[in-house]
Design an enzyme around this catalytic site. Structure first.
Site, PDB file in Angstrom:
ATOM      1  N   ARG A 236     -62.522 -24.364 -96.538  1.00 48.91           N
ATOM      2  CA  ARG A 236     -61.094 -24.656 -96.581  1.00 48.91           C
ATOM      3  C   ARG A 236     -60.821 -25.467 -97.836  1.00 48.91           C
ATOM      4  O   ARG A 236     -61.606 -26.338 -98.213  1.00 48.91           O
ATOM      5  CB  ARG A 236     -60.634 -25.449 -95.349  1.00 48.91           C
ATOM      6  CG  ARG A 236     -60.472 -24.605 -94.085  1.00 48.91           C
ATOM      7  CD  ARG A 236     -59.302 -23.631 -94.184  1.00 48.91           C
ATOM      8  NE  ARG A 236     -59.140 -22.806 -92.998  1.00 48.91           N
ATOM      9  CZ  ARG A 236     -59.664 -21.580 -92.831  1.00 48.91           C
ATOM     10  NH1 ARG A 236     -60.386 -21.037 -93.794  1.00 48.91           N
ATOM     11  NH2 ARG A 236     -59.427 -20.896 -91.733  1.00 48.91           N
ATOM     12  N   GLU A 265     -53.137 -23.854-101.015  1.00 50.02           N
ATOM     13  CA  GLU A 265     -53.070 -22.402-100.916  1.00 50.02           C
ATOM     14  C   GLU A 265     -51.715 -21.915-100.381  1.00 50.02           C
ATOM     15  O   GLU A 265     -51.221 -22.502 -99.412  1.00 50.02           O
ATOM     16  CB  GLU A 265     -54.192 -21.995 -99.941  1.00 50.02           C
ATOM     17  CG  GLU A 265     -54.611 -20.581-100.014  1.00 50.02           C
ATOM     18  CD  GLU A 265     -55.873 -20.358 -99.182  1.00 50.02           C
ATOM     19  OE1 GLU A 265     -56.827 -21.161 -99.282  1.00 50.02           O
ATOM     20  OE2 GLU A 265     -55.864 -19.391 -98.431  1.00 50.02           O
ATOM     21  N   HIS A 283     -58.861 -15.826-101.164  1.00 46.54           N
ATOM     22  CA  HIS A 283     -59.231 -15.988 -99.748  1.00 46.54           C
ATOM     23  C   HIS A 283     -59.680 -14.648 -99.141  1.00 46.54           C
ATOM     24  O   HIS A 283     -59.107 -14.149 -98.180  1.00 46.54           O
ATOM     25  CB  HIS A 283     -58.063 -16.578 -98.939  1.00 46.54           C
ATOM     26  CG  HIS A 283     -58.520 -17.322 -97.716  1.00 46.54           C
ATOM     27  ND1 HIS A 283     -57.933 -18.486 -97.272  1.00 46.54           N
ATOM     28  CD2 HIS A 283     -59.512 -17.051 -96.827  1.00 46.54           C
ATOM     29  CE1 HIS A 283     -58.551 -18.908 -96.180  1.00 46.54           C
ATOM     30  NE2 HIS A 283     -59.510 -18.043 -95.878  1.00 46.54           N
TER      31      HIS A 283
HETATM   32  P1  NAP Z   1     -69.392 -23.596 -87.344  1.00 46.43           P
HETATM   33  O1  NAP Z   1     -70.379 -22.623 -86.815  1.00 46.43           O
HETATM   34  O2  NAP Z   1     -68.642 -24.457 -86.393  1.00 46.43           O
HETATM   35  O3  NAP Z   1     -70.179 -24.507 -88.407  1.00 46.43           O
HETATM   36  C1  NAP Z   1     -69.648 -25.664 -88.959  1.00 46.43           C
HETATM   37  C2  NAP Z   1     -70.781 -26.536 -89.461  1.00 46.43           C
HETATM   38  O4  NAP Z   1     -70.226 -27.677 -90.101  1.00 46.43           O
HETATM   39  C3  NAP Z   1     -71.702 -27.074 -88.359  1.00 46.43           C
HETATM   40  O5  NAP Z   1     -73.036 -27.001 -88.815  1.00 46.43           O
HETATM   41  C4  NAP Z   1     -71.282 -28.529 -88.216  1.00 46.43           C
HETATM   42  O6  NAP Z   1     -72.338 -29.381 -87.828  1.00 46.43           O
HETATM   43  C5  NAP Z   1     -70.884 -28.841 -89.620  1.00 46.43           C
HETATM   44  N1  NAP Z   1     -69.963 -29.966 -89.715  1.00 46.43           N
HETATM   45  C6  NAP Z   1     -68.789 -30.147 -89.084  1.00 46.43           C
HETATM   46  N2  NAP Z   1     -68.229 -31.301 -89.463  1.00 46.43           N
HETATM   47  C7  NAP Z   1     -69.074 -31.852 -90.371  1.00 46.43           C
HETATM   48  C8  NAP Z   1     -69.068 -33.031 -91.132  1.00 46.43           C
HETATM   49  N3  NAP Z   1     -68.049 -33.900 -91.016  1.00 46.43           N
HETATM   50  N4  NAP Z   1     -70.106 -33.275 -91.976  1.00 46.43           N
HETATM   51  C9  NAP Z   1     -71.132 -32.405 -92.085  1.00 46.43           C
HETATM   52  N5  NAP Z   1     -71.189 -31.254 -91.387  1.00 46.43           N
HETATM   53  C10 NAP Z   1     -70.185 -30.996 -90.538  1.00 46.43           C
HETATM   54  O7  NAP Z   1     -68.291 -22.851 -88.211  1.00 46.43           O
HETATM   55  P2  NAP Z   1     -68.432 -21.484 -89.036  1.00 46.43           P
HETATM   56  O8  NAP Z   1     -68.176 -20.316 -88.159  1.00 46.43           O
HETATM   57  O9  NAP Z   1     -69.696 -21.554 -89.807  1.00 46.43           O
HETATM   58  O10 NAP Z   1     -67.174 -21.609 -90.007  1.00 46.43           O
HETATM   59  C11 NAP Z   1     -67.056 -22.689 -90.919  1.00 46.43           C
HETATM   60  C12 NAP Z   1     -65.682 -22.691 -91.549  1.00 46.43           C
HETATM   61  O11 NAP Z   1     -65.596 -21.654 -92.519  1.00 46.43           O
HETATM   62  C13 NAP Z   1     -64.508 -22.390 -90.606  1.00 46.43           C
HETATM   63  O12 NAP Z   1     -64.099 -23.532 -89.898  1.00 46.43           O
HETATM   64  C14 NAP Z   1     -63.431 -21.874 -91.539  1.00 46.43           C
HETATM   65  O13 NAP Z   1     -62.569 -22.898 -91.932  1.00 46.43           O
HETATM   66  C15 NAP Z   1     -64.217 -21.386 -92.745  1.00 46.43           C
HETATM   67  N6  NAP Z   1     -64.071 -19.923 -92.930  1.00 46.43           N
HETATM   68  C16 NAP Z   1     -63.548 -19.449 -94.091  1.00 46.43           C
HETATM   69  C17 NAP Z   1     -63.404 -18.080 -94.268  1.00 46.43           C
HETATM   70  C18 NAP Z   1     -62.818 -17.501 -95.521  1.00 46.43           C
HETATM   71  O14 NAP Z   1     -62.152 -16.468 -95.424  1.00 46.43           O
HETATM   72  N7  NAP Z   1     -63.083 -18.053 -96.680  1.00 46.43           N
HETATM   73  C19 NAP Z   1     -63.787 -17.204 -93.256  1.00 46.43           C
HETATM   74  C20 NAP Z   1     -64.320 -17.721 -92.085  1.00 46.43           C
HETATM   75  C21 NAP Z   1     -64.457 -19.104 -91.927  1.00 46.43           C
HETATM   76  P3  NAP Z   1     -73.008 -29.314 -86.343  1.00 46.43           P
HETATM   77  O15 NAP Z   1     -73.608 -27.935 -86.229  1.00 46.43           O
HETATM   78  O16 NAP Z   1     -74.047 -30.343 -86.381  1.00 46.43           O
HETATM   79  O17 NAP Z   1     -71.905 -29.534 -85.383  1.00 46.43           O
END
Ligand code: NAP
Length: 316
Positions: A236, A265, A283
């Site tokens: 993000r 954005e 994006h």
């Molecule tokens: P996820 O499985 O929930 O993974 C998030 C990771 O971030 C987890 O490992 C979590 O740690 C860690 N985390 C959360 N808060 C943190 C902090 N303050 N400091 C350090 N690490 C932290 O989510 P995901 O499915 O991988 O998706 C991640 C993000 O990608 C989404 O939320 C979305 O905003 C973004 N995204 C972007 C696109 C795009 O089109 N560019 C597409 C899809 C998603 P723990 O495992 O220890 O809880």
């Protein structure tokens, strides 16, 4: 049950939605306005919102007794929804995890390669008609194979990126996350973000957008990065302090950046657009027809479960 889908969807999803639900599919591709959001909360039982639909606390506060009981978000990221305010208003929230993982990891790899190998700049050179031909020192970039990558947020997408880096490019992987991960490939958990940022050749942001991650990548982090390093953000925009990034790119603090998302954005500042050492994508993380269809099915599965009184598959 009346359902509002906030954007046009792929044909397969629109067919399913019209077949299974009393649905209104909005024709516009722009985010819902505040009045559209309050109207939707008053009128529909279920709303399928997406990125840009800012369901903040004020929107929920503006509707005394909402008809809507479920926001079935289309997308894994839900930082545009104030989930605790939704809960207080008696509205549940779901998302579409998993469906987006590989496609988003692929875009991270695209950006890593484009940034390190100066692919955007090279493409612009060819298109300009100014390319004078190959020579041994033409447009030298950063080698990717065997380099080190630091993953900020080792969740679903972070791990998918790490796997690609480890198995595909023989890279050393380290990461920061809130918890230790049990992985089936070598990856080291770094002591903290600052230490990791100073060590790696490529730093990839894959944490969710949230108050705790706002400007996580700021001037202090950019300052400790190697001048040869690249920053990649597929998560993000607001996680990276954009003005600090522009400065680091302008002054040679880091070698390059690859961005799929932006702090304000879809506005991308001229200061960023004018730089040659940044790759800018609109994006595109999940932008393939099959992935958007899978996301749509996942959102509709949540709608369907809710309308039958079943447990929600993907509550947040
Ligand atoms: P996820 O499985 O929930 O993974 C998030 C990771 O971030 C987890 O490992 C979590 O740690 C860690 N985390 C959360 N808060 C943190 C902090 N303050 N400091 C350090 N690490 C932290 O989510 P995901 O499915 O991988 O998706 C991640 C993000 O990608 C989404 O939320 C979305 O905003 C973004 N995204 C972007 C696109 C795009 O089109 N560019 C597409 C899809 C998603 P723990 O495992 O220890 O809880």
């Amino acid at each position: 049950m009346k359902v509002l889908i906030a954007r046009p969807m792929t044909a397969e999803i629109e067919v399913r939605a019209r077949r299974d639900f009393d649905v209104e599919i909005r024709e516009s591709n722009t985010p819902l306005t505040v009045s559209e959001m309050t109207h939707a909360l008053q009128t529909f039982d279920i709303v399928v919102p997406t990125l840009g639909d800012r369901f903040n606390a004020d929107v929920f506060a503006a509707v005394a007794a909402p008809q809507c009981k479920l926001l079935a978000n289309f997308g894994v990221g839900y930082n545009h929804i104030d989930v605790s305010a939704a809960r207080d208003a008696g509205i549940q929230v779901t998302n579409t995890p998993g469906a987006v993982t590989d496609a988003t990891a692929d875009i991270a790899m695209t950006l890593i390669l484009m940034s390190a190998r100066r692919a955007g700049q090279g493409e612009r050179l060819v298109r300009s008609g100014e390319w004078s031909g190959w020579h041994p020192t033409q447009m030298l970039g950063q080698h990717v194979t065997g380099k080190s990558v630091g993953i900020v947020g080792m969740g679903r997408i972070g791990q998918a990126i790490a796997r690609r880096c480890h198995f595909g490019f023989g890279m050393d992987v380290c990461y920061v996350a809130r918890s230790e991960k049990d992985l089936d490939f070598d990856a080291t958990r770094a002591p903290d973000l600052t230490a990791m940022a100073g060590m790696v050749d490529i730093l990839v942001v894959a944490v969710p957008g949230a108050p705790e991650t706002y400007h996580l990548i700021n001037a202090d982090i950019l300052q400790v990065m190697k001048p040869s390093a690249h920053l990649i953000n597929i998560a993000r925009g607001e996680i990276v302090e954009e003005t600090a990034l522009v400065q680091a790119l302008e002054t040679g603090g880091i070698a390059g950046a690859g961005l799929d998302v932006y702090e304000f954005e879809p506005a991308v500042p001229e200061s960023l657009r004018s730089l040659d050492n940044v790759t800018l994508l609109p994006h595109l993380g999940t932008a393939t027809a099959e992935v958007r269809t899978n996301m749509g099915h996942m959102a509709l599965d949540n709608v369907s479960a809710f309308s039958k009184g079943l447990a929600l598959p993907n509550p947040v």
